[in-house]
Write a protein that holds these residues in place. Structure first.
Motif, PDB file in Angstrom:
ATOM      1  N   LEU A 230       0.852  -1.183   0.000  1.00 53.05           N
ATOM      2  CA  LEU A 230       0.000   0.000   0.000  1.00 53.05           C
ATOM      3  C   LEU A 230       0.888   1.234   0.000  1.00 53.05           C
ATOM      4  N   HIS A 231       0.471   2.272  -0.669  1.00 51.20           N
ATOM      5  CA  HIS A 231       1.188   3.537  -0.635  1.00 51.20           C
ATOM      6  C   HIS A 231       0.315   4.510   0.135  1.00 51.20           C
ATOM      7  N   LEU A 232       0.733   4.781   1.368  1.00 50.15           N
ATOM      8  CA  LEU A 232      -0.046   5.600   2.289  1.00 50.15           C
ATOM      9  C   LEU A 232       0.501   7.021   2.320  1.00 50.15           C
ATOM     10  N   ALA A 233      -0.368   7.988   2.141  1.00 48.60           N
ATOM     11  CA  ALA A 233       0.053   9.383   2.205  1.00 48.60           C
ATOM     12  C   ALA A 233       0.523   9.699   3.614  1.00 48.60           C
ATOM     13  N   CYS A 234       1.605  10.439   3.713  1.00 44.39           N
ATOM     14  CA  CYS A 234       2.115  10.898   5.005  1.00 44.39           C
ATOM     15  C   CYS A 234       1.301  12.133   5.397  1.00 44.39           C
ATOM     16  N   ILE A 235       0.603  12.039   6.500  1.00 40.07           N
ATOM     17  CA  ILE A 235      -0.310  13.090   6.919  1.00 40.07           C
ATOM     18  C   ILE A 235       0.428  14.119   7.768  1.00 40.07           C
ATOM     19  N   PRO A 236       0.405  15.381   7.369  1.00 44.92           N
ATOM     20  CA  PRO A 236       1.069  16.422   8.148  1.00 44.92           C
ATOM     21  C   PRO A 236       0.397  16.606   9.512  1.00 44.92           C
ATOM     22  N   GLU A 237       1.166  17.084  10.459  1.00 43.36           N
ATOM     23  CA  GLU A 237       0.651  17.262  11.820  1.00 43.36           C
ATOM     24  C   GLU A 237      -0.615  18.114  11.843  1.00 43.36           C
ATOM     25  N   SER A 238      -0.687  19.115  10.986  1.00 41.31           N
ATOM     26  CA  SER A 238      -1.851  20.012  10.972  1.00 41.31           C
ATOM     27  C   SER A 238      -3.152  19.301  10.590  1.00 41.31           C
ATOM     28  N   LEU A 239      -3.065  18.149   9.931  1.00 44.05           N
ATOM     29  CA  LEU A 239      -4.262  17.417   9.493  1.00 44.05           C
ATOM     30  C   LEU A 239      -4.500  16.122  10.263  1.00 44.05           C
ATOM     31  N   GLN A 240      -3.584  15.732  11.128  1.00 42.39           N
ATOM     32  CA  GLN A 240      -3.677  14.433  11.788  1.00 42.39           C
ATOM     33  C   GLN A 240      -4.935  14.274  12.635  1.00 42.39           C
ATOM     34  N   LYS A 241      -5.296  15.274  13.417  1.00 40.34           N
ATOM     35  CA  LYS A 241      -6.502  15.155  14.249  1.00 40.34           C
ATOM     36  C   LYS A 241      -7.749  15.003  13.395  1.00 40.34           C
ATOM     37  N   LYS A 242      -7.802  15.754  12.304  1.00 43.13           N
ATOM     38  CA  LYS A 242      -8.967  15.676  11.404  1.00 43.13           C
ATOM     39  C   LYS A 242      -9.069  14.280  10.791  1.00 43.13           C
ATOM     40  N   VAL A 243      -7.958  13.732  10.349  1.00 43.31           N
ATOM     41  CA  VAL A 243      -7.959  12.410   9.719  1.00 43.31           C
ATOM     42  C   VAL A 243      -8.321  11.334  10.737  1.00 43.31           C
ATOM     43  N   ILE A 244      -7.712  11.379  11.897  1.00 46.89           N
ATOM     44  CA  ILE A 244      -7.986  10.368  12.929  1.00 46.89           C
ATOM     45  C   ILE A 244      -9.434  10.455  13.389  1.00 46.89           C
ATOM     46  N   SER A 245      -9.914  11.653  13.607  1.00 42.69           N
ATOM     47  CA  SER A 245     -11.299  11.838  14.032  1.00 42.69           C
ATOM     48  C   SER A 245     -12.277  11.298  12.996  1.00 42.69           C
TER      49      SER A 245
ATOM     50  N   HIS B 145     -13.318  -2.767  14.581  1.00 39.88           N
ATOM     51  CA  HIS B 145     -12.382  -1.736  14.135  1.00 39.88           C
ATOM     52  C   HIS B 145     -11.906  -2.115  12.744  1.00 39.88           C
ATOM     53  N   PRO B 146     -11.967  -1.201  11.779  1.00 42.09           N
ATOM     54  CA  PRO B 146     -11.572  -1.566  10.419  1.00 42.09           C
ATOM     55  C   PRO B 146     -10.079  -1.805  10.274  1.00 42.09           C
ATOM     56  N   GLY B 147      -9.287  -1.440  11.274  1.00 41.14           N
ATOM     57  CA  GLY B 147      -7.843  -1.667  11.206  1.00 41.14           C
ATOM     58  C   GLY B 147      -7.171  -0.701  10.252  1.00 41.14           C
ATOM     59  N   ARG B 148      -5.865  -0.838  10.133  1.00 42.26           N
ATOM     60  CA  ARG B 148      -5.065   0.070   9.299  1.00 42.26           C
ATOM     61  C   ARG B 148      -5.555   0.054   7.855  1.00 42.26           C
ATOM     62  N   ASN B 149      -5.805  -1.131   7.322  1.00 42.17           N
ATOM     63  CA  ASN B 149      -6.204  -1.224   5.917  1.00 42.17           C
ATOM     64  C   ASN B 149      -7.586  -0.624   5.693  1.00 42.17           C
ATOM     65  N   GLY B 150      -8.488  -0.851   6.626  1.00 42.25           N
ATOM     66  CA  GLY B 150      -9.820  -0.285   6.510  1.00 42.25           C
ATOM     67  C   GLY B 150      -9.806   1.225   6.577  1.00 42.25           C
ATOM     68  N   HIS B 151      -8.997   1.773   7.489  1.00 41.48           N
ATOM     69  CA  HIS B 151      -8.911   3.230   7.602  1.00 41.48           C
ATOM     70  C   HIS B 151      -8.284   3.849   6.371  1.00 41.48           C
ATOM     71  N   SER B 152      -7.246   3.227   5.836  1.00 42.35           N
ATOM     72  CA  SER B 152      -6.596   3.825   4.657  1.00 42.35           C
ATOM     73  C   SER B 152      -7.558   3.842   3.468  1.00 42.35           C
ATOM     74  N   ALA B 153      -8.448   2.877   3.402  1.00 46.36           N
ATOM     75  CA  ALA B 153      -9.424   2.855   2.305  1.00 46.36           C
ATOM     76  C   ALA B 153     -10.475   3.944   2.474  1.00 46.36           C
ATOM     77  N   LEU B 154     -10.670   4.431   3.699  1.00 44.51           N
ATOM     78  CA  LEU B 154     -11.682   5.438   3.960  1.00 44.51           C
ATOM     79  C   LEU B 154     -11.166   6.859   3.793  1.00 44.51           C
ATOM     80  N   ILE B 155      -9.888   7.012   3.494  1.00 44.20           N
ATOM     81  CA  ILE B 155      -9.300   8.327   3.376  1.00 44.20           C
ATOM     82  C   ILE B 155      -8.684   8.471   1.984  1.00 44.20           C
ATOM     83  N   PRO B 156      -9.514   8.632   0.977  1.00 47.07           N
ATOM     84  CA  PRO B 156      -8.989   8.700  -0.388  1.00 47.07           C
ATOM     85  C   PRO B 156      -8.385  10.068  -0.702  1.00 47.07           C
TER      86      PRO B 156
END
Length: 115
Positions: free
Chosen positions: A74-89, A102-113
């Motif tokens: 998987l190629h996962l985008a590196c999320i900047p600190e300024s966006l981390q709370k928004k993405v995690i939330s 819990h969808p796990g790492r793979n499930g979460h990465s699929a939800l953040i296109p």
């Protein structure tokens, strides 16, 4: 389903404004990381030791992740600190990440296109 999405341009700009990710992007652009990790802060140290797994696509920084179960990368985008709370939330607020599982790492990465 709730999705959090970022256009490549907005993610690129946020990465450029992030102290850690802008430094890491400069390593990739030059094709070399520092000769030693001894003076790097904890965040840069982590990227330093995963340098071979980092890539730039359309000027957005990605880290590859090998899935042991499917032998896919998987190629996962590196999320900047300024966006981390928004993405995690956003990833944790979706219905499928509640008490039913819990969808796990793979499930979460699929939800953040990236658009």
């Amino acid at each position: 389903q709730n999705f959090v999405s970022f256009h490549n341009d907005s993610l690129k700009l946020a990465q450029e404004n992030d102290r850690v990710l802008s430094t890491v992007k400069s390593w990739l652009t030059s094709g070399e990381k520092p000769k030693s990790s001894s003076r790097l802060n904890r965040d840069l140290y982590t990227y330093y030791h995963s340098f071979e797994r980092l890539s730039l696509k359309n000027d957005v920084l990605y880290r590859s992740w090998e899935q042991k179960s499917s032998e896919q990368s998987l190629h996962l985008a590196c999320i900047p600190e300024s966006l981390q709370k928004k993405v995690i939330s956003a990833a944790h607020d979706i219905a499928s990440s509640g008490h039913l599982g819990h969808p796990g790492r793979n499930g979460h990465s699929a939800l953040i296109p990236l658009l």
